[in-house]
Design an enzyme around this catalytic site. Sequence first.
Site, PDB file in Angstrom:
ATOM      1  N   THR A  28       1.772  -3.104   3.111  1.00 15.78           N
ATOM      2  CA  THR A  28       1.559  -1.656   3.030  1.00 15.78           C
ATOM      3  C   THR A  28       1.970  -1.147   1.658  1.00 15.78           C
ATOM      4  OG1 THR A  28       2.068  -1.460   5.390  1.00 15.78           O
ATOM      5  CG2 THR A  28       2.159   0.557   4.100  1.00 15.78           C
ATOM      6  N   GLU A 103       6.535  -4.871   8.527  1.00 14.70           N
ATOM      7  CA  GLU A 103       6.426  -5.779   7.392  1.00 14.70           C
ATOM      8  C   GLU A 103       7.325  -6.991   7.587  1.00 14.70           C
ATOM      9  OE1 GLU A 103       5.394  -2.422   3.953  1.00 14.70           O
ATOM     10  OE2 GLU A 103       7.452  -3.132   4.202  1.00 14.70           O
TER      11      GLU A 103
END
Length: 218
Positions: A28, A103
């Site tokens: 991201t 993540e």
Amino acid sequence: MTQDEMKKAVAIKALDFIENDTIVGVGTGSTVNHFIDALATIKNKITGAVSSSEESTKRLKEHGIEVFDLNSIDTLDVYIDGADEITKHMSMIKGGGAALTREKIVAAVSKRFICIADDSKQVEVLGTFPLPVEVIPMARSYVARELVKLGGDPVYRQGVITDNGNVILDVHNMSIIDPKGLENSINSIVGVVTNGLFAQRGADILVLGSAQGVEVIS
């Protein structure tokens, strides 16, 4: 090169680590957005992607790249993501975009973690960038008090709710000499989902952009 040109350059270089017929882990952030755009140019060579955020999922789907649920995947060959700070030892601070938990999960499943970043992100010691901590909402004040005991100055990131429905505390004024130790200490606080230190599972390879070009560091 400008900073944005550096981001584009490392994003394109990251394609060298993508093998045919694989599912790619995608992170991201602004640098990763360039990577997703680059990935779209070889989308017919890959099976699809696993995404670490709703934002990246949306961008991947807009490019016609199939996004898989991580629960249907045993392992990923590679995970491509950026960093807010990274050291020569490949420890990182991540979470400026509030996607740190997902993540960290995708990174844990991946065989190789390729960090793509411009040289402004490379530091000797982590901590100039505030350390994000994802927290269960009802525990926010308690966790903040515990973070103060660890030497930090936590600030509630107002108006931000993570994709998991939690809140973020950004911890300022820390010089992080022992990233692995601090990562464990913060994660042991009740109410913490996880924190933005990626030291236990750091990057395997850094693709670093600078005015001189792109360097691959391992």
